[in-house]
Design a protein around this motif. Structure first.
Motif, PDB file in Angstrom:
ATOM      1  N   GLY A   1     -14.896   7.627   1.070  1.00  0.00           N
ATOM      2  CA  GLY A   1     -15.764   7.167   2.085  1.00  0.00           C
ATOM      3  C   GLY A   1     -16.591   5.797   1.856  1.00  0.00           C
ATOM      4  O   GLY A   1     -16.379   4.782   2.530  1.00  0.00           O
ATOM      5  N   GLU A   2     -17.098   5.708   0.555  1.00  0.00           N
ATOM      6  CA  GLU A   2     -17.878   4.397   0.040  1.00  0.00           C
ATOM      7  C   GLU A   2     -16.466   3.308  -0.078  1.00  0.00           C
ATOM      8  O   GLU A   2     -16.941   2.271   0.198  1.00  0.00           O
ATOM      9  N   SER A   3     -15.571   3.937  -0.568  1.00  0.00           N
ATOM     10  CA  SER A   3     -14.467   2.680  -0.954  1.00  0.00           C
ATOM     11  C   SER A   3     -13.860   2.045   0.377  1.00  0.00           C
ATOM     12  O   SER A   3     -13.757   0.921   0.648  1.00  0.00           O
TER      13      SER A   3
ATOM     14  N   GLN B   1     -22.622  -3.206  -2.465  1.00  0.00           N
ATOM     15  CA  GLN B   1     -23.235  -2.133  -2.714  1.00  0.00           C
ATOM     16  C   GLN B   1     -22.558  -0.762  -2.833  1.00  0.00           C
ATOM     17  O   GLN B   1     -22.547   0.004  -3.320  1.00  0.00           O
ATOM     18  N   GLU B   2     -21.540  -0.824  -1.588  1.00  0.00           N
ATOM     19  CA  GLU B   2     -20.787   0.179  -1.401  1.00  0.00           C
ATOM     20  C   GLU B   2     -19.865   0.287  -2.695  1.00  0.00           C
ATOM     21  O   GLU B   2     -19.673   1.534  -3.194  1.00  0.00           O
ATOM     22  N   THR B   3     -19.366  -0.639  -3.289  1.00  0.00           N
ATOM     23  CA  THR B   3     -18.483  -0.746  -4.368  1.00  0.00           C
ATOM     24  C   THR B   3     -19.199   0.012  -5.500  1.00  0.00           C
ATOM     25  O   THR B   3     -18.923   0.923  -6.310  1.00  0.00           O
ATOM     26  N   ALA B   4     -20.751  -0.162  -5.943  1.00  0.00           N
ATOM     27  CA  ALA B   4     -21.701   0.341  -6.988  1.00  0.00           C
ATOM     28  C   ALA B   4     -21.592   1.901  -6.643  1.00  0.00           C
ATOM     29  O   ALA B   4     -21.527   2.488  -7.518  1.00  0.00           O
ATOM     30  N   HIS B   5     -21.582   2.138  -5.129  1.00  0.00           N
ATOM     31  CA  HIS B   5     -21.629   3.605  -4.928  1.00  0.00           C
ATOM     32  C   HIS B   5     -20.404   4.385  -5.430  1.00  0.00           C
ATOM     33  O   HIS B   5     -20.531   5.519  -5.953  1.00  0.00           O
ATOM     34  N   ALA B   6     -19.274   3.741  -4.833  1.00  0.00           N
ATOM     35  CA  ALA B   6     -18.043   4.101  -5.235  1.00  0.00           C
ATOM     36  C   ALA B   6     -17.839   4.524  -6.730  1.00  0.00           C
ATOM     37  O   ALA B   6     -17.313   5.433  -7.188  1.00  0.00           O
TER      38      ALA B   6
END
Ligand SMILES: [Fe+2]
Ligand SMILES: [Fe+2]
Length: 158
Positions: free
Chosen positions: A19-21, A52-57
């Motif tokens: 999802g984050e990716s 920020q989504e990359t950091a979450h992934a």
């Protein structure tokens, strides 16, 4: 912790990672479209959020593939496995469905992805092969060193 807890959590982490990716790539795509439409401020927010989504992934990946468990060979093997699954199973099945549904654009897309995934798999496999050969060469050099060392020791004993 029971085994089912572990496997559910791993599955959840995999879903969250997916999802984050996807959010990352989608927001970068939206940013590009917003910029083309002249909405620079919105484009910038999409880009900032995408990072920020990359950091979450990556956070999820660190739990799924702990850094201390990874070697270069293991990462190459995982990549070969993933790309091979794509071109031998996933895309051929998707192509079949697209053909049945007479979605010719999708058939062409799947064909392109089959070729590219195979190229990616071959590229990673070549690196893995190179790493294995380097390791084999290294061990034979070490064996020769060990042999010579033993000979020296034996000679001294005489
Ligand atoms: Fe997120
Ligand atoms: Fe690929």
């Amino acid at each position: 912790m029971s085994d089912s807890t572990v496997s559910h959590t791993v599955k959840n982490l995999e879903s969250a990672f997916a999802g984050e990716s996807m959010a990352n790539r989608k927001y970068l795509y939206f940013a590009r479209q917003c910029r083309a439409l002249g909405a620079e401020e919105v484009a910038a927010v999409f880009e900032e959020t995408a990072h920020q989504e990359t950091a979450h992934a990556f956070g999820h990946l660190e739990l799924l593939y702990p850094p201390e468990s990874l070697t270069v060979e293991k990462m190459l093997a995982l990549a070969v496995e993933g790309e091979t699954y794509e071109y031998t199973e996933m895309y051929p099945a998707f192509r079949h469905t697209a053909l049945e549904e007479r979605n010719h654009a999708a058939v062409a897309e799947m064909d392109e992805q089959i070729v590219e995934s195979q190229e990616h798999a071959n590229r990673f496999a070549a690196l893995l092969d190179k790493a294995a050969k380097r390791f084999a060469a290294l061990t034979s050099v070490e064996k020769r060193h060990a042999g010579r060392y033993q000979q020296t020791l034996d000679a001294r004993k005489k």
